[in-house]
Design a protein around this motif. Structure first.
Motif, short mmCIF file in Angstrom:
data_model
loop_
_atom_site.label_atom_id
_atom_site.label_comp_id
_atom_site.label_asym_id
_atom_site.label_seq_id
_atom_site.Cartn_x
_atom_site.Cartn_y
_atom_site.Cartn_z
N ALA A 118 8.31 3.48 2.30
CA ALA A 118 8.28 2.84 0.98
C ALA A 118 6.87 2.41 0.62
N THR A 119 6.14 1.88 1.58
CA THR A 119 4.75 1.48 1.33
C THR A 119 3.89 2.69 1.03
N ILE A 120 4.06 3.74 1.79
CA ILE A 120 3.29 4.97 1.56
C ILE A 120 3.59 5.53 0.17
N ALA A 121 4.86 5.59 -0.18
CA ALA A 121 5.25 6.12 -1.49
C ALA A 121 4.68 5.27 -2.62
N ARG A 122 4.71 3.96 -2.46
CA ARG A 122 4.19 3.06 -3.50
C ARG A 122 2.70 3.29 -3.72
N THR A 163 -5.99 -3.68 -2.80
CA THR A 163 -4.59 -4.01 -2.49
C THR A 163 -4.16 -3.31 -1.21
N LEU A 164 -4.51 -2.05 -1.08
CA LEU A 164 -4.19 -1.28 0.13
C LEU A 164 -4.81 -1.94 1.36
N MET A 165 -6.06 -2.37 1.25
CA MET A 165 -6.74 -3.01 2.38
C MET A 165 -6.09 -4.35 2.73
N ARG A 166 -5.75 -5.14 1.72
CA ARG A 166 -5.08 -6.43 1.98
C ARG A 166 -3.75 -6.21 2.69
N GLU A 167 -2.99 -5.23 2.22
CA GLU A 167 -1.69 -4.95 2.84
C GLU A 167 -1.85 -4.44 4.27
N THR A 168 -2.84 -3.62 4.48
CA THR A 168 -3.09 -3.09 5.83
C THR A 168 -3.46 -4.22 6.77
N ILE A 169 -4.36 -5.08 6.35
CA ILE A 169 -4.77 -6.21 7.18
C ILE A 169 -3.58 -7.13 7.44
N ALA A 170 -2.78 -7.37 6.43
CA ALA A 170 -1.60 -8.23 6.61
C ALA A 170 -0.61 -7.60 7.59
N VAL A 192 -9.17 9.03 6.87
CA VAL A 192 -10.09 9.76 6.00
C VAL A 192 -9.33 10.84 5.23
N ALA A 193 -8.48 11.58 5.92
CA ALA A 193 -7.71 12.65 5.26
C ALA A 193 -6.78 12.06 4.19
N HIS A 194 -6.11 10.96 4.51
CA HIS A 194 -5.24 10.31 3.53
C HIS A 194 -6.05 9.86 2.33
N HIS A 195 -7.20 9.30 2.59
CA HIS A 195 -8.07 8.84 1.51
C HIS A 195 -8.48 10.01 0.61
N GLU A 196 -8.89 11.10 1.22
CA GLU A 196 -9.33 12.26 0.43
C GLU A 196 -8.19 12.85 -0.39
N GLU A 197 -6.96 12.81 0.14
CA GLU A 197 -5.80 13.32 -0.60
C GLU A 197 -5.34 12.36 -1.68
N SER A 198 -5.65 11.09 -1.53
CA SER A 198 -5.11 10.07 -2.43
C SER A 198 -5.78 10.01 -3.79
N GLY A 199 -7.02 10.42 -3.85
CA GLY A 199 -7.75 10.30 -5.10
C GLY A 199 -8.39 8.93 -5.29
N LEU A 200 -8.31 8.08 -4.28
CA LEU A 200 -8.96 6.77 -4.36
C LEU A 200 -10.47 6.97 -4.43
#
Length: 191
Positions: free
Chosen positions: A71-75, A88-95, A136-144
């Motif tokens: 669910a987090t990944i999809a969001r 937001t992604l970084m805050r959630e990851t750290i949490a 890194v791969a997720h980041h490159e695919e995400s468009g962030l």
């Protein structure tokens, strides 16, 4: 029978993580794991070839438990792809990592132990490298926004922020941590 054995093994590895976090690598014995898992003495020794096997499997299990749920990944896949979303992604990851306090502390213990055990160092190096590459791969695919270097710099910065939060939580207040996350994303991630 196989499923029960897999569940018991997972329970023992989870107990090993707790022992690592509470007692350090030197306290990780089969007896301590049996006690933590509340199983008969000798159980852990039936599931793991030796202490190195137990250490390695504990490290793998920490990473397994730190993964975000679907669910987090999809969001995040459907969110806006800007710096605010990145923060937001970084805050959630750290949490998420901070919530699994014993897991992260166990991982720190495993890293220290890896300085003395070449086999464990090889396993952890491969696992951490794979994790960084996956990020890194997720980041490159995400468009962030940002590039692979930004991902690596944030990885390094936020790992230490997590260490501070878990080991010396009074160094930075929650508000200061939030400001640091925002500033790191703002300064490291280019448009």
């Amino acid at each position: 029978m196989v499923r029960r054995n897999a569940e018991r093994r997972a329970s023992l590895v989870d107990a090993a993580i707790e022992v690592l976090a509470e007692q350090g690598a030197r306290g990780l014995t089969f007896r301590a794991v049996d006690t933590e898992a509340a199983v008969p003495a000798g159980t852990a020794s039936n599931y793991f070839a030796n202490r190195d096997d137990l250490l390695t499997q504990a490290g793998a299990r920490v990473y397994e438990r730190l993964q975000p749920d679907e669910a987090t990944i999809a969001r995040h896949r459907t969110a806006a792809q800007d710096r605010a979303a990145y923060a937001t992604l970084m805050r959630e990851t750290i949490a998420r990592i901070s919530t699994f306090r014993t897991g992260y502390l166990a991982l720190l213990e495993l890293r220290l132990e890896a300085t003395r055990r070449p086999e464990l160092r090889a396993v952890l190096t491969a696992r951490v490298r794979a994790d960084v590459d996956a990020n890194v791969a997720h980041h490159e695919e995400s468009g962030l926004p940002g590039d692979a270097t930004a991902v690596r710099l944030l990885y390094l910065a936020f790992n230490w922020l997590i260490v501070e939060q878990l080991t010396l939580p009074g160094v930075f207040s929650e508000a200061e941590r939030e400001q640091l996350i925002e500033a790191a994303v703002d300064r490291i991630v280019s448009s």
